[in-house]
Scaffold this motif. Sequence first.
Motif, mmCIF file in Angstrom:
data_model
loop_
_atom_site.group_PDB
_atom_site.id
_atom_site.type_symbol
_atom_site.label_atom_id
_atom_site.label_comp_id
_atom_site.label_asym_id
_atom_site.label_seq_id
_atom_site.Cartn_x
_atom_site.Cartn_y
_atom_site.Cartn_z
ATOM 1 N N UNK A 1 28.932 -28.742 -71.407
ATOM 2 C CA UNK A 1 27.664 -29.431 -71.675
ATOM 3 C C UNK A 1 26.661 -29.273 -70.544
ATOM 4 N N UNK A 2 27.149 -29.207 -69.314
ATOM 5 C CA UNK A 2 26.236 -29.095 -68.171
ATOM 6 C C UNK A 2 25.828 -27.658 -67.885
ATOM 7 N N UNK A 3 26.282 -26.720 -68.704
ATOM 8 C CA UNK A 3 25.850 -25.331 -68.567
ATOM 9 C C UNK A 3 26.737 -24.472 -67.697
ATOM 10 N N UNK A 4 27.841 -25.021 -67.195
ATOM 11 C CA UNK A 4 28.769 -24.208 -66.412
ATOM 12 C C UNK A 4 29.451 -23.196 -67.316
ATOM 13 N N UNK A 5 29.751 -22.049 -66.759
ATOM 14 C CA UNK A 5 30.489 -21.054 -67.527
ATOM 15 C C UNK A 5 31.950 -21.462 -67.625
ATOM 16 N N UNK A 6 32.495 -21.313 -68.827
ATOM 17 C CA UNK A 6 33.917 -21.552 -69.034
ATOM 18 C C UNK A 6 34.600 -20.212 -69.230
ATOM 19 N N UNK A 7 35.738 -20.048 -68.606
ATOM 20 C CA UNK A 7 36.507 -18.822 -68.800
ATOM 21 C C UNK A 7 37.090 -18.822 -70.209
ATOM 22 N N UNK A 8 37.553 -17.673 -70.628
ATOM 23 C CA UNK A 8 38.169 -17.564 -71.944
ATOM 24 C C UNK A 8 39.387 -18.471 -72.027
#
Length: 163
Positions: free
Chosen positions: A118-125
Amino acid sequence: MNRMGRQKVLVDPLAIRAPPFLRASAIGNTTLTGEGDPMAKPRTPTKKARVSGAIIKDPGRHKNRSEPANPAPIGPPYKGMTAAQVRVWKECATNMPWLNAAHRLILRQVCILAARMDTGEDLSVSSTHALSAMLSKLGATPTDESKVSHPQDEQYHDERFFH
């Protein structure tokens, strides 16, 4: 002959037998090729079955289950959670009324990952897969949500208090 000058040996795959430990009789009714009976589906919690209407569909399946009569509620978010994580917690607690205190730790992990998203951080696969798996375990995936029956008048269930 192949490129190396060797003669090709054709083997009939049906003539080769699997070793005994890989045969269907040794593994139950399932083989490595996917033939046979599929694995059993995990049990649906009684509260979720009640909300989804599964108890009405097949009452015998849920008849002899022993679950706590009044499990502790999900409770408030953990103290060290960020504001974004608390928002996700409250959203999940509102949208999934079957959650109880036993779900707190997995819900906390969901909140951490969903808040990062939600805060725009990238999530890994792998993080995305973990979030999906945890949501599925909580009964919150779109597939699970489609199994829950929502009464038509549920949107206005509190209207009776204002008239």
